[in-house]
Design a protein around this motif. Sequence first.
Motif, PDB file in Angstrom:
ATOM      1  N   SER A 116       0.839  -1.203   0.000  1.00  0.00           N
ATOM      2  CA  SER A 116       0.000   0.000   0.000  1.00  0.00           C
ATOM      3  C   SER A 116       0.868   1.244   0.000  1.00  0.00           C
ATOM      4  CB  SER A 116      -0.875   0.068   1.249  1.00  0.00           C
ATOM      5  OG  SER A 116      -1.640  -1.069   1.362  1.00  0.00           O
ATOM      6  N   ARG A 162       3.241   0.394  13.665  1.00  0.00           N
ATOM      7  CA  ARG A 162       2.221   1.420  13.495  1.00  0.00           C
ATOM      8  C   ARG A 162       1.487   1.315  12.165  1.00  0.00           C
ATOM      9  NH1 ARG A 162      -0.109   4.335  16.505  1.00  0.00           N
ATOM     10  NH2 ARG A 162       0.233   6.333  15.520  1.00  0.00           N
ATOM     11  N   GLU A 163       2.184   0.929  11.118  1.00  0.00           N
ATOM     12  CA  GLU A 163       1.525   0.888   9.822  1.00  0.00           C
ATOM     13  C   GLU A 163       1.006  -0.517   9.501  1.00  0.00           C
ATOM     14  OE1 GLU A 163       1.150   3.668   8.120  1.00  0.00           O
ATOM     15  OE2 GLU A 163       2.619   4.987   9.063  1.00  0.00           O
ATOM     16  N   PRO A 189      -1.506  -2.969  12.890  1.00  0.00           N
ATOM     17  CA  PRO A 189      -2.922  -2.631  13.058  1.00  0.00           C
ATOM     18  C   PRO A 189      -3.773  -3.080  11.876  1.00  0.00           C
ATOM     19  CG  PRO A 189      -1.551  -0.752  13.600  1.00  0.00           C
ATOM     20  CD  PRO A 189      -0.645  -1.780  13.010  1.00  0.00           C
ATOM     21  N   ASN A 190      -3.157  -3.135  10.698  1.00  0.00           N
ATOM     22  CA  ASN A 190      -3.931  -3.479   9.516  1.00  0.00           C
ATOM     23  C   ASN A 190      -4.028  -4.980   9.260  1.00  0.00           C
ATOM     24  OD1 ASN A 190      -4.878  -0.968   8.127  1.00  0.00           O
ATOM     25  ND2 ASN A 190      -2.723  -0.467   8.491  1.00  0.00           N
ATOM     26  N   THR A 195      -6.777  -7.879  12.565  1.00  0.00           N
ATOM     27  CA  THR A 195      -8.051  -8.593  12.471  1.00  0.00           C
ATOM     28  C   THR A 195      -7.865  -9.948  11.801  1.00  0.00           C
ATOM     29  OG1 THR A 195      -8.922  -6.398  12.084  1.00  0.00           O
ATOM     30  CG2 THR A 195     -10.466  -8.208  11.980  1.00  0.00           C
ATOM     31  N   SER A 224      -5.370   4.271  -0.894  1.00  0.00           N
ATOM     32  CA  SER A 224      -4.262   3.417  -0.510  1.00  0.00           C
ATOM     33  C   SER A 224      -3.142   4.203   0.167  1.00  0.00           C
ATOM     34  CB  SER A 224      -3.764   2.673  -1.765  1.00  0.00           C
ATOM     35  OG  SER A 224      -2.396   2.551  -1.780  1.00  0.00           O
ATOM     36  N   SER A 225      -3.189   5.529   0.120  1.00  0.00           N
ATOM     37  CA  SER A 225      -2.046   6.268   0.670  1.00  0.00           C
ATOM     38  C   SER A 225      -2.270   6.727   2.109  1.00  0.00           C
ATOM     39  CB  SER A 225      -1.688   7.456  -0.222  1.00  0.00           C
ATOM     40  OG  SER A 225      -2.698   8.428  -0.178  1.00  0.00           O
ATOM     41  N   ASN A 261      -3.299   5.410   5.959  1.00  0.00           N
ATOM     42  CA  ASN A 261      -3.468   4.212   6.776  1.00  0.00           C
ATOM     43  C   ASN A 261      -4.882   4.166   7.351  1.00  0.00           C
ATOM     44  OD1 ASN A 261      -3.414   2.198   8.716  1.00  0.00           O
ATOM     45  ND2 ASN A 261      -1.313   2.638   9.334  1.00  0.00           N
ATOM     46  N   PRO A 262      -5.666   3.111   6.988  1.00  0.00           N
ATOM     47  CA  PRO A 262      -7.063   3.075   7.428  1.00  0.00           C
ATOM     48  C   PRO A 262      -7.228   2.954   8.940  1.00  0.00           C
ATOM     49  CG  PRO A 262      -6.453   1.033   6.330  1.00  0.00           C
ATOM     50  CD  PRO A 262      -5.321   1.987   6.133  1.00  0.00           C
ATOM     51  N   ARG A 263      -6.182   2.576   9.649  1.00  0.00           N
ATOM     52  CA  ARG A 263      -6.293   2.395  11.091  1.00  0.00           C
ATOM     53  C   ARG A 263      -5.806   3.599  11.883  1.00  0.00           C
ATOM     54  NH1 ARG A 263      -9.497  -1.991  12.442  1.00  0.00           N
ATOM     55  NH2 ARG A 263      -9.448  -3.260  10.572  1.00  0.00           N
ATOM     56  N   GLN A 264      -5.468   4.681  11.199  1.00  0.00           N
ATOM     57  CA  GLN A 264      -5.046   5.872  11.931  1.00  0.00           C
ATOM     58  C   GLN A 264      -6.035   6.997  11.691  1.00  0.00           C
ATOM     59  OE1 GLN A 264      -1.030   6.880  10.912  1.00  0.00           O
ATOM     60  NE2 GLN A 264      -0.201   4.981  11.690  1.00  0.00           N
TER      61      GLN A 264
END
Lengths: 305, 619
Positions: free
Chosen positions: A190, A209-210, A213-214, A217, B452-453, B455-458
């Motif tokens: 990504s 951190r990147e 978390p992703n 799940t 995509s650029s 972060n979906p979790r931040q």
Amino acid sequence: MSNALQIDVTAEAPAVAGRQPRLWTALTASTSGMVGLTLALIMLAIIVLGPLLAPYPPTKIGLGLPNDAPSWAHLFGTDELGRDIFSRFLSGGGSVLLVPLLAVTLATLVGGGLGVLGGYSYAQPRLGWLDQLISGIFNLALGLPPLLLALVLIAGFGTSRPTMVLAVALIFAPRTGRIVRGATQSVVTSDYVTAAQARGETLLYILTRELLPNIATTVIAEFALRMTWAVIFVAALSFLGLGAQPPSSDWGLMVAQARSFITVSPLAVLAPATGIAMLSVSLNLIAEALSQHLDPASRRRGATL
Amino acid sequence: MGAWMTIDTASTMAASLPDTATQDGAALLIRGLTLAYVMPDNSLNEVVRDVDLTLRRGEILGLVGESGCGKSTIALAAIGYRSPDIQVLGGEAWLGKDDLLSLPRAALRAIWGRRVAFVAQQAALALNPSLQIGQLLADPIKRHLGLEGEALRRYQIELLQRVEIADPEIALKRYVFQFSGGQQQRLAIAIALSCRPEVLVLDEPTTGLDATTQAHISTLLETLVREDGVSVIYVSHDLALLHAIADRIAVMYAGQIVEVGDAHEVVQAPRHPYTRALMLAAPSIETPGMVSGIPGRPPLSTVRGACAYAARCPESRDACVRQDIALEPYGRHLVRCLRAGELPPGAAALAPLKAVPVGDVVLSVRDLVCHYVRTIAPTVRGVSLDVRQGETIGIIGESGSGKSTFLRAIAGLLPPTSGTVEFRGQPLAGAVSSRPRAQRGDLQLIFQNPDSSLNPRQTVGSILSRPMRLFRDRLDRAQEHAELERLLDGVQLPRAVLQRYPAELSGGQKQRIAIARAFAANPAVLLCDEITSALDVSVQASILEILVRLSNERGVATVFVSHDLAVIRMLARTTLVMRDGAVVEAGPTADIFTTPRHEYTRTLLAAVHDLPRSEVSSP
């Protein structure tokens, strides 16, 4: 003009309030998640509190007549040695849960760790070889038949809980590792990971951190699913005489020992078998609810509408 | 004025209206089409309302609008396709004597492919990857035309020749993935045309392809459908493209047609404020100027009892939000606007471009060569570039020309094989990890796809504060918060987004956050990689406005990579044309666009459709 402005619902306001569904919400919102969670809590209560509530010592023989029918004294009746089946059932869940729990945790740490490493190096210009090496190890380990692997280890190291944990962990590690590697791969490519690299972030920051978390799940869903299988696998090992040893009240072992008397005291088989089934079904329902949460379509619905 | 205010649709008006041709002259007659999405909780969300459209025999009818306006939904429903999440609330679609909306599925199967054909946006996804082209092409022909054996084969080859696939006999044996994107789309067109349909529905058939491929395919399509006399519904977000090939254009907004009529008239004398706003959002090559975005967002469902566009319309009056507005005839087109009669027709010219003061050279690249794999040919072959403070440099080229790789190499993501990158006279290390912190902050990359650029979790707050903490002098909490608010103001987003996750924002909002993240590092040079290519034209316009304003305010230099020539024409002072990893032409933007020297630049320019702009300016 004033009217026209009133219906303008704040120009370019954020789409709609409402958080990205959290893991816990995802579990409690779906029927299968709720049923699984309730069932798992009941089973956990039985396994943890059972030994304390058991009316008789589980291994004491001659408490009643052998293979006696259920009565007020012996709720589930007695087995071929006159032991109280109800007490044995209440105290026999521990190893069925504990061994898989330890084994799957170990498998997730080792397999998952290698998987993250492989998935990450896959996307780096000069680290492709590391990914290939790790994938090679996974594939090699996957080629070994699980039961045979367990048999060999147990034959070599003897039947003990640590051996069982090690054997099951060894069998599941490459399977978990492959899933985690795939999840990592799709996250690592990504642009937000590229953006972090362009900022010159450290590997530790990118991983914690990147990346994590992703894939969290995915890892949790995978953990729940592996637990389902591990419960059945460990029970099967005990049934085959490779796990818990007599006179332990382990559920798998109980099924194995009582199966010759199934016609006279069926509860001696049914009670532990139901326990194993409930435990694995509850874990499976949780895993299913988590996988649904992973489905991008369901996430999108929850997020924007 | 009173007569307009009655609720009404075009169908109740006399047959003299331009759109209500008689059924004999119509290939497809859509009346009162109303559609709703079935939401996850089973409620209905009306997205298309009372659409009347007449597709005349042999014409190309363009359907244009922003994403979510219902244009693709209409196109699919018009041929009787009912996806499970769409409910038809009312309407008819007459193909000759058959109402496609009331026919049973079995009857529709005999019509689909034979009398009505459909081409989807992404051929690669629409064509079965496990079948050879020959099999893909044979199915509809056998089924509907009954051709077999040698006759079938000859017909297939003829079809492939018509869509200009080289070596048709070999192509028949190959699979979809063995063709390029443009070829795949041509194969899909060949399949759609194979049974000589009466009606062809094209859903963004060239979106996502290179400009030159796009131009080639749309020209080919036009030739083919004119030869066959097919009637076409062409769905696109590109008004300029439709102006070039369509006979009539229908402009959609919030599930309604707001303007429909003769293509030239709609484009040259638009009367609906939305159509005009769309034209002001589209950059132009022939009459370059600053675009302007449309403030606000289109509604997610239809609007009743008011003009759906009133909330964003600069011309709206109280009366606009008190009633449904009818489509009224003006000249050779219909307009759904209360004020269409008072306001002069025609779109305003784009605002003039401002000259930007340019300083010293900040970034200097010399003979950069990049390989992804050492053993094969380099992706970038000796590119040099000087960027001055405050200046925007445009890089154009087709996909695969190496322009994105070049940007990544400057950013230190792909260490170059040879060549140098200097920043303010200091040589930069090849790998970003070897560059000192200050240099990393000075060059900021913005990506094409905001999905995509980020972060979906931040949360947006943590996404924006990270580069600030890394690259700025230590800020205390209050300063940091003030700085975050300044950044959000700069990209025109409310402060509430700080607590949101990217999934809660629209595509345009996400791209604004990505821009804000780049500015959070206080950069000297922005590296923009196709940053508006995934966005709607109106959203693109607002993003470009923001980018230009912020760069000018802060004197930031920009290297802007795009395959959209009009965007580069608007932004860049200097332009580089790249092909196969090398620069084929470079110079001041105006010169490159007016007097291109290289053959390839001319090819690129020839592929561009531009909107004609009348000089009539709205007051």
